[in-house]
Design a protein around this motif. Structure first.
Motif, PDB file in Angstrom:
ATOM      1  N   ALA A 115     -26.107 -17.471 -12.076  1.00  0.00           N
ATOM      2  CA  ALA A 115     -25.708 -17.937 -12.073  1.00  0.00           C
ATOM      3  C   ALA A 115     -24.525 -16.866 -12.288  1.00  0.00           C
ATOM      4  O   ALA A 115     -23.170 -16.894 -11.770  1.00  0.00           O
ATOM      5  CB  ALA A 115     -25.217 -18.576 -13.407  1.00  0.00           C
ATOM      6  N   GLY A 116     -24.447 -15.492 -11.776  1.00  0.00           N
ATOM      7  CA  GLY A 116     -23.492 -14.634 -11.779  1.00  0.00           C
ATOM      8  C   GLY A 116     -24.329 -12.914 -12.215  1.00  0.00           C
ATOM      9  O   GLY A 116     -25.959 -12.487 -11.892  1.00  0.00           O
ATOM     10  N   TYR A 117     -23.509 -12.008 -12.184  1.00  0.00           N
ATOM     11  CA  TYR A 117     -24.043 -10.833 -12.688  1.00  0.00           C
ATOM     12  C   TYR A 117     -23.330  -9.684 -12.789  1.00  0.00           C
ATOM     13  O   TYR A 117     -21.965  -9.872 -13.374  1.00  0.00           O
ATOM     14  CB  TYR A 117     -24.502 -10.247 -10.990  1.00  0.00           C
ATOM     15  CG  TYR A 117     -22.679  -9.974  -9.918  1.00  0.00           C
ATOM     16  CD1 TYR A 117     -21.383  -9.179 -10.504  1.00  0.00           C
ATOM     17  CD2 TYR A 117     -22.944 -11.115  -9.029  1.00  0.00           C
ATOM     18  CE1 TYR A 117     -20.318  -9.134  -9.076  1.00  0.00           C
ATOM     19  CE2 TYR A 117     -21.267 -10.816  -8.092  1.00  0.00           C
ATOM     20  CZ  TYR A 117     -20.197  -9.990  -8.672  1.00  0.00           C
ATOM     21  OH  TYR A 117     -19.252 -10.655  -7.547  1.00  0.00           O
ATOM     22  N   ALA A 130     -26.090 -20.606  -3.194  1.00  0.00           N
ATOM     23  CA  ALA A 130     -24.927 -20.265  -4.335  1.00  0.00           C
ATOM     24  C   ALA A 130     -24.642 -21.018  -5.585  1.00  0.00           C
ATOM     25  O   ALA A 130     -24.865 -21.492  -7.445  1.00  0.00           O
ATOM     26  CB  ALA A 130     -24.076 -18.867  -4.558  1.00  0.00           C
ATOM     27  N   ALA A 131     -24.050 -22.277  -4.912  1.00  0.00           N
ATOM     28  CA  ALA A 131     -23.371 -23.567  -5.044  1.00  0.00           C
ATOM     29  C   ALA A 131     -24.634 -23.968  -6.089  1.00  0.00           C
ATOM     30  O   ALA A 131     -24.305 -24.764  -6.842  1.00  0.00           O
ATOM     31  CB  ALA A 131     -23.071 -24.461  -3.688  1.00  0.00           C
ATOM     32  N   ARG A 132     -25.930 -24.095  -6.067  1.00  0.00           N
ATOM     33  CA  ARG A 132     -26.694 -24.608  -6.930  1.00  0.00           C
ATOM     34  C   ARG A 132     -26.641 -24.058  -8.500  1.00  0.00           C
ATOM     35  O   ARG A 132     -27.128 -25.247  -9.245  1.00  0.00           O
ATOM     36  CB  ARG A 132     -28.248 -24.243  -6.553  1.00  0.00           C
ATOM     37  CG  ARG A 132     -28.476 -25.053  -5.273  1.00  0.00           C
ATOM     38  CD  ARG A 132     -29.549 -24.605  -4.192  1.00  0.00           C
ATOM     39  NE  ARG A 132     -30.005 -22.928  -4.282  1.00  0.00           N
ATOM     40  CZ  ARG A 132     -31.099 -22.626  -4.726  1.00  0.00           C
ATOM     41  NH1 ARG A 132     -31.875 -23.147  -4.629  1.00  0.00           N
ATOM     42  NH2 ARG A 132     -31.710 -21.544  -4.187  1.00  0.00           N
ATOM     43  N   TRP A 133     -26.308 -23.336  -8.706  1.00  0.00           N
ATOM     44  CA  TRP A 133     -26.162 -22.642  -9.994  1.00  0.00           C
ATOM     45  C   TRP A 133     -24.005 -22.915 -10.516  1.00  0.00           C
ATOM     46  O   TRP A 133     -24.353 -21.764 -11.358  1.00  0.00           O
ATOM     47  CB  TRP A 133     -27.343 -21.566 -10.739  1.00  0.00           C
ATOM     48  CG  TRP A 133     -27.855 -20.917 -10.515  1.00  0.00           C
ATOM     49  CD1 TRP A 133     -29.344 -22.074 -11.210  1.00  0.00           C
ATOM     50  CD2 TRP A 133     -28.780 -21.308  -9.058  1.00  0.00           C
ATOM     51  NE1 TRP A 133     -30.113 -22.168 -10.936  1.00  0.00           N
ATOM     52  CE2 TRP A 133     -29.966 -20.917  -8.862  1.00  0.00           C
ATOM     53  CE3 TRP A 133     -28.757 -20.803  -7.969  1.00  0.00           C
ATOM     54  CZ2 TRP A 133     -31.348 -21.310  -8.713  1.00  0.00           C
ATOM     55  CZ3 TRP A 133     -29.375 -20.478  -6.650  1.00  0.00           C
ATOM     56  CH2 TRP A 133     -30.946 -21.031  -6.823  1.00  0.00           C
ATOM     57  N   VAL A 134     -23.745 -23.108  -9.770  1.00  0.00           N
ATOM     58  CA  VAL A 134     -22.250 -23.595 -10.437  1.00  0.00           C
ATOM     59  C   VAL A 134     -21.670 -24.765 -10.374  1.00  0.00           C
ATOM     60  O   VAL A 134     -22.459 -25.648  -9.559  1.00  0.00           O
ATOM     61  CB  VAL A 134     -21.547 -23.062  -9.097  1.00  0.00           C
ATOM     62  CG1 VAL A 134     -20.156 -23.197  -9.430  1.00  0.00           C
ATOM     63  CG2 VAL A 134     -21.298 -21.612  -8.390  1.00  0.00           C
ATOM     64  N   THR A 190     -18.197 -27.625  -4.871  1.00  0.00           N
ATOM     65  CA  THR A 190     -18.663 -26.391  -5.720  1.00  0.00           C
ATOM     66  C   THR A 190     -17.616 -25.275  -5.276  1.00  0.00           C
ATOM     67  O   THR A 190     -18.293 -25.363  -3.794  1.00  0.00           O
ATOM     68  CB  THR A 190     -19.831 -26.748  -5.833  1.00  0.00           C
ATOM     69  OG1 THR A 190     -20.720 -27.699  -5.811  1.00  0.00           O
ATOM     70  CG2 THR A 190     -20.535 -25.666  -7.054  1.00  0.00           C
ATOM     71  N   PRO A 191     -17.014 -24.887  -6.089  1.00  0.00           N
ATOM     72  CA  PRO A 191     -16.431 -23.839  -5.139  1.00  0.00           C
ATOM     73  C   PRO A 191     -16.711 -22.334  -5.262  1.00  0.00           C
ATOM     74  O   PRO A 191     -17.584 -22.625  -6.942  1.00  0.00           O
ATOM     75  CB  PRO A 191     -15.104 -23.484  -5.978  1.00  0.00           C
ATOM     76  CG  PRO A 191     -15.076 -24.432  -7.373  1.00  0.00           C
ATOM     77  CD  PRO A 191     -16.307 -25.145  -7.306  1.00  0.00           C
ATOM     78  N   VAL A 192     -17.039 -22.016  -4.769  1.00  0.00           N
ATOM     79  CA  VAL A 192     -18.150 -20.039  -4.542  1.00  0.00           C
ATOM     80  C   VAL A 192     -17.598 -19.047  -4.643  1.00  0.00           C
ATOM     81  O   VAL A 192     -17.087 -19.338  -3.834  1.00  0.00           O
ATOM     82  CB  VAL A 192     -19.708 -20.894  -4.229  1.00  0.00           C
ATOM     83  CG1 VAL A 192     -20.177 -19.819  -3.602  1.00  0.00           C
ATOM     84  CG2 VAL A 192     -20.328 -22.166  -3.868  1.00  0.00           C
TER      85      VAL A 192
END
Ligand code: KG4
Ligand code: ZN
Length: 325
Positions: A148-150, A304-308, A106-108
């Protein structure tokens, strides 16, 4: 379970985070002292030390979590932005760890990681909220509508807030990293002793710190070496005050546009005591991660990876890092 690596700057970091956002381990090997003699991070030195440290810090994170590689379901890693050579060490290590077990990778994005420091259990901040991210390389005011973002509301036009701390510290003859050192000195000073600019002329929600740094430079020249030494604490306090005022003024403006104003902060500067106090006193619900989750760490990357969307083996083998967002 997620094994996360972060090597975007001068800290070699590994963490194990559960799928529900609990931090099972969060290990950091700071190279700060190795770069101190140069007055800042030397990219090539950072890359070399990441290479020396990354295996040990990964093993350490697994051991502290009481986990073996067999229990890891995905490997998360910072892909950018940051120092390209430093990022490549973490990315290559993560690829090797994942590929050897045919695990997904998972790239973050590093900045999303700073936001996601606010999503860790046991007391996560649920979107939507306004999030200030202030670090050594970035200063962004964002609106976080989902995990997932902003959306970027404002950003610095020149120096980052952490950079302003570091450059000010350097002008005052303090060590690197400058933020914590300047803040410690400021604690014994009078913030009203000097009047430094807060970038107030910049309209909207953008920031500017270059004028502040120059103002300190001229003030130090005016005072001369002896008087500068004598009044160092006052200079530091006034300078810190100006940075924190610049940040909070924009935050207040952003919150005013929110139907239900709520604030979170992240990035190394969010470890600053004065900023944390000012944020907590704004009269809106505020989420302030513990200092060790504000400065660079791998737990925020795992969070963060949990939503990528993870990449399946072998699709990630050719994945590249990126230096700028
Ligand atoms: O997020 P971070 O660890 O690394 C980057 O992604 O840049 O932020 C590092 C920055 C440095 O500029 C450092 O001086 C600043 O955060 N910093 C602080 C404090 N702790 C770290 N600045 C002010 N007060 C602090 N306590
Ligand atoms: Zn950072």
């Amino acid at each position: 379970m997620i094994l996360a690596l972060e090597t975007s700057c001068d800290d070699t970091c590994a963490a194990v985070v559960s799928a529900d956002g609990r931090i099972l381990s969060n290990q950091i090997a700071s190279q700060g002292l190795l770069h101190a003699r140069y007055g800042g991070v030397v990219p090539e030195i950072a890359s070399r030390h990441h290479l020396e440290l990354v295996d040990a810090i990964t093993a350490d994170a697994l051991e502290r979590a009481g986990a073996g590689l067999d229990e890891i379901e995905t490997v998360a890693v910072t892909r950018g932005p940051g120092l390209i050579g430093a990022l490549l060490v973490g990315l290559s290590s993560a690829k090797a760890l994942a590929a050897a077990r045919r695990l997904p990778l998972t790239p973050v994005d590093h900045l999303r990681g700073h936001v996601a420091a606010n999503f860790v259990a046991p007391a996560p901040m649920e979107p939507p909220f306004v999030c200030l991210i202030a670090s050594g390389g970035h200063t962004l005011l964002t609106r976080v509508s989902d995990h997932a973002g902003y959306e970027v509301l404002g950003q610095t036009l020149d120096d980052a807030a952490g950079e302003a701390f570091d450059k000010g510290a350097r002008l005052l003859g303090l060590g690197y990293p400058g933020g914590p050192a300047l803040s410690r000195l400021a604690a014994g000073g009078d913030a009203a002793a000097f009047d430094f600019p807060t970038g107030a002329r910049v309209a909207g929600l953008d920031f500017s710190f270059a004028g502040l740094k120059t103002a300190l430079l001229y003030k130090i020249r005016d005072l001369g070496p002896e008087e500068t030494r004598r009044r160092a604490a006052d200079l530091a306090a006034a300078y810190e005050h100006a940075i924190v005022e610049a940040l909070t003024a924009r935050v207040v403006r952003a919150l005013e546009a929110e139907a239900e104003p709520r604030l979170a902060i992240g990035g190394g500067v969010a470890a600053n005591r004065l900023l944390r106090e000012r944020a907590a006193a704004l009269g809106v619900p505020v989420h302030v991660p513990p200092p060790e989750l504000c400065t660079d760490n791998a737990a925020m990357i795992g969070s963060a990876a949990r939503w990528v969307e993870p990449l399946a083996f072998p699709d990630y083998l050719g994945l590249d890092a990126y230096a700028t967002a």
